[in-house]
Design a protein around this motif. Structure first.
Motif, short mmCIF file in Angstrom:
data_model
loop_
_atom_site.label_atom_id
_atom_site.label_comp_id
_atom_site.label_asym_id
_atom_site.label_seq_id
_atom_site.Cartn_x
_atom_site.Cartn_y
_atom_site.Cartn_z
N UNK A 100 0.85 -1.20 0.00
CA UNK A 100 0.00 0.00 0.00
C UNK A 100 0.89 1.25 0.00
N UNK A 101 1.91 1.25 0.85
CA UNK A 101 2.83 2.38 0.87
C UNK A 101 3.60 2.50 -0.44
N UNK A 153 5.01 5.07 -5.56
CA UNK A 153 5.21 4.74 -6.98
C UNK A 153 4.52 5.78 -7.87
N UNK A 154 3.31 6.15 -7.50
CA UNK A 154 2.58 7.15 -8.30
C UNK A 154 3.34 8.48 -8.33
N UNK A 155 3.88 8.88 -7.20
CA UNK A 155 4.62 10.15 -7.14
C UNK A 155 5.89 10.06 -7.98
N UNK A 157 9.00 11.62 -12.59
CA UNK A 157 10.11 11.14 -13.40
C UNK A 157 9.64 10.05 -14.35
N UNK A 158 8.87 10.41 -15.37
CA UNK A 158 8.40 9.41 -16.33
C UNK A 158 9.60 8.68 -16.95
N UNK A 159 9.46 7.40 -17.10
CA UNK A 159 10.54 6.60 -17.68
C UNK A 159 11.40 5.94 -16.63
N UNK A 191 8.36 1.58 -9.75
CA UNK A 191 8.09 0.52 -8.76
C UNK A 191 9.34 0.22 -7.95
N UNK A 192 10.47 0.03 -8.60
CA UNK A 192 11.71 -0.27 -7.88
C UNK A 192 12.10 0.87 -6.94
#
Length: 196
Positions: free
Chosen positions: A130-131, A136-138, A143-145, A149-150
């Motif tokens: 959940x965290x 991840x969204x932020x 920073x697209x690309x 997730x990592x």
């Protein structure tokens, strides 16, 4: 004598909340069902009427505690997303570092979860993810690309681990503890920052 459904639900809630607090303060292996029952104002029998084992209670107590933490994460929003700045300021504060009973069940229990059963590990993993999703969204937005997730997994692991280190060093070297909290925040801020 049969108790009402409402009283039974209240008893169950008292057991879960009490177990959550005690597990965070003393560890899952550091507290027994007798202490949990007594602290909740109930008997062993009442505990076992609701939970088949201490492990089942621990899994539910951990899930409840993580739900409380996640509710705090989503209690304040900015443009429909969690206010991560507020959350991080709170999470990585000295006050919260010292609050074992009501702050971050993951940091309080991370070192012992690996020795528990799969049900407890599953609850921990659900709370962690959940965290991760919130961060991840932020990261993806800033920073697209990037491998959002990592990076988000690393951020949450740094939060939990950093808080654990800050707690472990607080008594012997409070200045090291405070520096660890600041260091984790610095790393997280860098990971969340939009590239120039």
């Amino acid at each position: 004598m049969k108790i009402s459904k409402e009283k039974s639900e209240a008893n169950r809630a008292a057991l879960v909340e009490t177990a959550s607090r005690l597990f965070q303060q003393k560890g899952i292996d550091g507290v027994g069902v007798a202490e949990i029952s007594k602290s909740a104002g109930l008997t062993h029998g009442a505990l076992y009427a609701h939970f088949p084992s201490k492990e089942a209670l621990a899994a539910e107590a951990l899930a409840w505690s993580l739900e409380q933490s996640n509710a705090k994460l989503y209690s304040g929003t900015v443009d429909g997303e969690p206010d991560l700045e507020r959350f991080l300021c709170d999470y990585l504060s000295v006050d919260k570092r010292d609050d074992y009973a009501d702050h971050c069940a993951m940091a309080a229990s991370a070192s012992e979860i690996g020795r528990q059963d799969v049900a407890i590990s599953s609850k921990f993993t659900e709370g962690y993810l959940v965290l991760v999703r919130a961060f991840e969204r932020r990261v993806a937005a800033n920073n697209p690309g990037a491998d959002a997730l990592a990076i988000a997994m690393g951020i949450v692991a740094a939060m939990v681990g950093g808080l654990s280190v800050a707690r472990a060093t607080a008594k012997a070297r409070p200045e090291v503890s405070a520096q660890a909290l600041r260091g984790v925040r610095h790393i997280i801020d860098a990971a969340l920052r939009k590239p120039d």
